[in-house]
Motif scaffolding. Structure first.
Motif, short mmCIF file in Angstrom:
data_model
loop_
_atom_site.label_atom_id
_atom_site.label_comp_id
_atom_site.label_asym_id
_atom_site.label_seq_id
_atom_site.Cartn_x
_atom_site.Cartn_y
_atom_site.Cartn_z
N VAL A 152 4.77 -8.93 -10.64
CA VAL A 152 3.90 -9.47 -9.58
C VAL A 152 4.02 -8.61 -8.32
N THR A 153 5.24 -8.26 -7.93
CA THR A 153 5.45 -7.43 -6.73
C THR A 153 4.77 -6.09 -6.88
N SER A 154 4.96 -5.46 -8.05
CA SER A 154 4.39 -4.13 -8.26
C SER A 154 2.86 -4.17 -8.25
N GLU A 155 2.27 -5.21 -8.86
CA GLU A 155 0.81 -5.29 -8.91
C GLU A 155 0.23 -5.57 -7.53
N LEU A 215 -1.94 -1.27 -1.50
CA LEU A 215 -1.83 0.12 -1.04
C LEU A 215 -2.78 1.05 -1.78
N GLY A 216 -3.22 0.63 -2.95
CA GLY A 216 -3.96 1.56 -3.79
C GLY A 216 -2.96 2.46 -4.50
N GLU A 228 -0.08 7.42 -10.10
CA GLU A 228 -0.87 7.18 -11.30
C GLU A 228 -0.46 8.16 -12.40
N LYS A 229 -0.22 9.41 -12.01
CA LYS A 229 0.18 10.42 -12.99
C LYS A 229 1.56 10.11 -13.56
N MET A 237 -2.15 3.11 9.53
CA MET A 237 -3.18 3.57 8.60
C MET A 237 -3.02 2.78 7.31
N VAL A 238 -4.11 2.19 6.80
CA VAL A 238 -4.06 1.53 5.50
C VAL A 238 -5.20 2.06 4.65
#
Length: 394
Positions: free
Chosen positions: A96-99, A105-106, A112-113, A192-193
């Motif tokens: 849940v925290t990671s998602e 944050l995106g 992603e890599k 910045m977000v």
């Protein structure tokens, strides 16, 4: 002057043997300017010390536990660990925290890599790759959503769908209406977000890198650490346990700060009273807080020798060009600096018009010239800070 748009704060602070702000290899930060290399204090360094000061005029004293949280471990500390403390199973708390972190944050291209190459069985990350800035209201909102998600599902594979359901547009809009949702220092210095959930904050306070009004003055300090047991014994050795060198510098620094009053007031939820208090505290912090590396061995605690506050509607302008030609340190350094500053300010006044202003000078200020007459001299820092606050009102 009614309703000024900007408050400008200029200051001159002298430091004796010190190493105020170091670069990546331990030397004083520098910048070439006007054909001479100057010693420099970065704006990031200045802002950090003003943000974190805990004395009488601290920024944190203006709000109730709502300074922004700046960390890579924000999600770990404010979501993951509270979920574990609630008794949520570790795999679910982590998922849940990671998602939530990914949605807020995106996912960066690098992350992603890395995620594509990682073993699916490996625990997902709960620390972000970069330092993030969040306010306590935002973190409470995220924790509330995380707890609700954990009550709805115990299957970590369904977390992504549950997070998407809970972070809908209506909830995000409600969050944005909260006063100071990003925290006080984000309202002042910006953040910045990249995600859609949280609002970006433009910096309402602009801070220049401070630099010496003269060419750099530095010396390599050779030092030794005496081994007390060795020096007190019968050994033929002299007792030195360590020898090394460190750079020390001295200098009179010019610094510059701009407060965008409408933006500051807007970032503070249209609270002009709080904006005025921020200006009051900021003047105190600029004048008295020393950012100092090696403070334990240099005690470089200095107050500003001179501080000038201006208020006006015109675009702000630095007075740094008063020192484009470095001040010659052989003579009376402070008097020569005042002379160049007063001349430059007078030239700007004649060319572009005059601002509303008040200043504080610790020592004699005869050389400041007609642009800074005694009538505009404050008798104390409190008077100057209150004058700045009164330009905002509230």
């Amino acid at each position: 002057m009614n309703n000024p748009r900007f408050i400008q704060i200029h200051f001159l602070t002298s430091y004796p043997a010190s190493l105020i702000n170091r670069d990546d290899v331990g030397f004083a930060k520098r910048i070439p300017f006007g054909g001479a290399v100057r010693t420099r204090i970065s704006s990031q360094c200045l802002k950090r010390h003003w943000r974190r000061d805990q004395n009488e005029y601290s920024l944190s004293s203006l709000v109730d536990d709502n300074m922004s949280v700046r960390s890579r471990r924000t999600f770990d500390e404010h979501l993951y660990k509270p979920l574990l403390a609630d008794g949520v199973a570790e795999p679910l708390a982590r998922a849940v925290t990671s998602e939530l972190m990914t949605v807020v944050l995106g996912m960066s291209a690098g992350r992603e890599k890395r995620a594509a190459k990682e073993d699916p069985a490996k625990p997902v990350e709960v620390a972000s790759a970069q330092v993030t800035v969040f306010g306590k209201p935002e973190l409470r909102f995220l924790l509330e959503q995380a707890r609700a998600i954990c009550k709805e599902t115990s299957d970590s594979k369904k977390v992504k769908e549950a997070v998407k359901k809970h972070l809908d547009r209506d909830r995000a809009e409600n969050l944005r209406t909260l006063k100071l949702n990003a925290g006080l220092d984000a309202a002042l210095f910006g953040r910045m977000v990249t995600g859609d959930i949280f609002a970006r904050c433009d910096a309402a306070i602009h801070v220049a890198h401070a630099f010496t009004v003269h060419g750099e003055a530095a010396e390599s300090d050779y030092f030794s650490a005496v081994d007390d047991l060795l020096s007190d014994g019968d050994s033929a050795e002299l007792g030195s346990g360590h020898i090394n060198t460190a750079e020390l510098t001295t200098g009179l620094f010019y610094g510059y700060v701009v407060v965008d009053i409408p933006l500051l007031t807007s970032n503070l939820g249209d609270d002009r009273t709080l904006a005025a208090k921020v200006a009051d505290h900021l003047v105190h912090l600029v004048a008295t807080v020393t950012p100092a590396a090696k403070i334990g061995s240099t005690a470089a605690h200095s107050y500003a020798d001179f501080i000038l506050v201006e208020a006006g509607k015109s675009q702000p302008r630095t007075l740094a060009n008063a020192f484009l030609r470095p001040v010659r340190p052989e003579s009376d350094l402070l008097a020569s600096t005042y002379h160049m500053l007063g001349d430059h300010l007078g030239n700007l006044d004649r060319a572009y018009g005059r601002t509303d202003r008040k200043f504080l000078a610790v020592d004699r200020a005869d050389s400041l010239g007609e642009s800074l007459p005694d009538a505009e001299r404050a008798s104390s820092l409190n008077e100057l800070a209150q004058w700045a606050a009164a330009r905002i009102g509230g």
